[in-house]
Design a protein around this motif. Structure first.
Motif, PDB file in Angstrom:
ATOM      1  N   ASP A 122      -9.191  36.482 -25.461  1.00  0.00           N
ATOM      2  CA  ASP A 122      -9.786  35.271 -24.898  1.00  0.00           C
ATOM      3  C   ASP A 122     -11.129  34.956 -25.551  1.00  0.00           C
ATOM      4  OD1 ASP A 122      -7.676  35.042 -23.083  1.00  0.00           O
ATOM      5  OD2 ASP A 122      -8.674  36.315 -21.621  1.00  0.00           O
ATOM      6  N   ASP A 123     -11.876  35.998 -25.907  1.00  0.00           N
ATOM      7  CA  ASP A 123     -13.189  35.804 -26.518  1.00  0.00           C
ATOM      8  C   ASP A 123     -13.084  35.382 -27.980  1.00  0.00           C
ATOM      9  OD1 ASP A 123     -14.540  36.795 -24.164  1.00  0.00           O
ATOM     10  OD2 ASP A 123     -13.956  38.810 -24.803  1.00  0.00           O
ATOM     11  N   LEU A 124     -12.103  35.943 -28.680  1.00  0.00           N
ATOM     12  CA  LEU A 124     -12.030  35.772 -30.133  1.00  0.00           C
ATOM     13  C   LEU A 124     -11.082  34.665 -30.571  1.00  0.00           C
ATOM     14  CD1 LEU A 124     -11.825  39.564 -31.103  1.00  0.00           C
ATOM     15  CD2 LEU A 124     -13.873  38.117 -31.055  1.00  0.00           C
ATOM     16  N   GLY A 125     -10.065  34.396 -29.760  1.00  0.00           N
ATOM     17  CA  GLY A 125      -9.070  33.405 -30.150  1.00  0.00           C
ATOM     18  C   GLY A 125      -8.071  33.914 -31.159  1.00  0.00           C
ATOM     19  N   VAL A 126      -8.099  35.205 -31.424  1.00  0.00           N
ATOM     20  CA  VAL A 126      -7.170  35.824 -32.366  1.00  0.00           C
ATOM     21  C   VAL A 126      -7.015  37.284 -31.956  1.00  0.00           C
ATOM     22  CG1 VAL A 126      -8.999  36.444 -34.003  1.00  0.00           C
ATOM     23  CG2 VAL A 126      -6.654  36.141 -34.829  1.00  0.00           C
ATOM     24  N   ALA A 127      -5.847  37.866 -32.233  1.00  0.00           N
ATOM     25  CA  ALA A 127      -5.545  39.209 -31.743  1.00  0.00           C
ATOM     26  C   ALA A 127      -5.309  40.190 -32.887  1.00  0.00           C
ATOM     27  CB  ALA A 127      -4.303  39.168 -30.845  1.00  0.00           C
ATOM     28  N   LYS A 128      -5.480  41.467 -32.579  1.00  0.00           N
ATOM     29  CA  LYS A 128      -5.073  42.519 -33.515  1.00  0.00           C
ATOM     30  C   LYS A 128      -3.565  42.419 -33.743  1.00  0.00           C
ATOM     31  CE  LYS A 128      -6.620  45.773 -30.688  1.00  0.00           C
ATOM     32  NZ  LYS A 128      -7.008  47.116 -30.147  1.00  0.00           N
TER      33      LYS A 128
END
Length: 230
Positions: free
Chosen positions: A152-158
Motif C-alpha cells: 500500500d505504501d509503495l504501490g509495487v510488490a516484491k
C-alpha cells in the motif's frame, strides 16, 4: 556473501518475523467447524493453494484487498454469495487467524544481534498496511523493527526490484549497504539481488534451492553476515 559495509537489514514479515503458516493453519482449523465444515488436512491444503493466486491479483492492482478475500472464499466454498455475506464469513476466519499470530522465538535475539552490529532494521512486506501493522502490534514487534514498508505504501510488490529501490530511497540507504533477509527465495532473495541489495535466504525447513550460498536456518545465525557493519 563477500565482506561488505552494511548499514541496514531489511526483514520480511510473514514467514520471517511472524509464523504466518502456523497461524493460518490454526486459524483455519478453529474456524471451519464454526461454518459446518470438517477441519481436514485436505481443507487446509486447499485453502493454502487458493491464497497466492488471489493475493497476486491484489498485488498487481487488479482487485482490492477485500476482493481477493472474497474470491478465495468463493473458490473454497463453491458459493456465489453476495459481498456482504462473504465479508462476514471471512471475518470469522480472521478472528481465529489473528488470535494465533506469534513471532518466531529467534526474532528478539536477531534484533539484538543486528543492534549490536550497529545496523538499522526495516520491514518490507507484501501484506496490506492495516493488517501488517496490526500483526506487528499483536506480536509485540511494533516499534522494534524500524520503518515498515507495505504494498500500500509503495504501490509495487516484491519481487519487483522497484519495491526494493523505493525502500532504500525512502530509508536513506544505498542498495549496496542493505542486506535483505526473508523466507521466500524468489521474493526476498532474487528480487533483492536484482535491485542491488545483498540477500540471505532464511530457510528454516531446509527446503530451499540447493545452490543458494547464503542460507540461514535461524535468524540467530545472522551475526557472521553482519561483520564489518557500521
Amino acid at each position: 556473501m563477500p565482506a561488505v559495509r552494511l548499514r541496514g537489514v531489511l526483514l520480511d514479515l510473514d514467514g520471517t518475523l511472524v509464523d504466518h503458516a502456523a497461524a493460518a493453519d490454526a486459524g483455519l482449523r478453529a474456524w471451519l467447524p464454526t461454518i459446518g465444515l470438517a477441519a481436514t488436512d485436505a481443507a487446509v491444503a486447499r485453502w493454502t493453494e487458493l491464497q497466492e493466486p488471489h493475493l497476486a491479483a491484489w498485488r498487481a492492482g487488479t482487485i482490492s484487498f477485500a476482493e481477493q478475500r472474497r474470491r478465495r472464499l468463493r473458490d473454497f466454498l463453491g458459493t456465489d454469495a453476495a459481498d456482504p455475506s462473504l465479508d462476514e464469513t471471512f471475518a470469522g476466519y480472521l478472528r481465529h487467524y489473528e488470535a494465533a499470530w506469534r513471532a518466531y522465538d529467534d526474532v528478539t535475539d536477531a534484533l539484538e544481534i543486528i543492534a549490536a552490529a550497529g545496523l538499522a532494521t526495516a520491514v518490507l512486506t507484501n501484506g496490506s498496511r492495516v493488517q501488517q501493522h496490526r500483526k506487528l502490534a499483536r506480536t509485540g514487534l511494533a516499534g522494534r523493527v524500524g520503518p515498515v514498508f507495505t504494498v500500500d505504501d509503495l504501490g509495487v510488490a516484491k519481487p519487483d526490484p522497484r519495491a526494493y529501490r523505493l525502500v532504500c530511497e525512502r530509508w536513506g540507504h544505498n542498495a549496496s549497504e542493505v542486506l535483505s533477509v526473508g523466507d521466500d527465495h524468489e521474493l526476498d532473495v532474487a528480487g533483492a539481488r536484482a535491485a542491488g541489495l545483498h540477500a540471505a535466504h532464511l530457510d528454516r525447513p531446509g527446503t530451499g534451492p540447493a545452490d543458494e550460498a547464503v542460507r540461514l536456518t535461524s535468524l540467530r545465525d545472522l551475526g557472521p553476515l553482519l561483520a564489518g557493519g557500521r
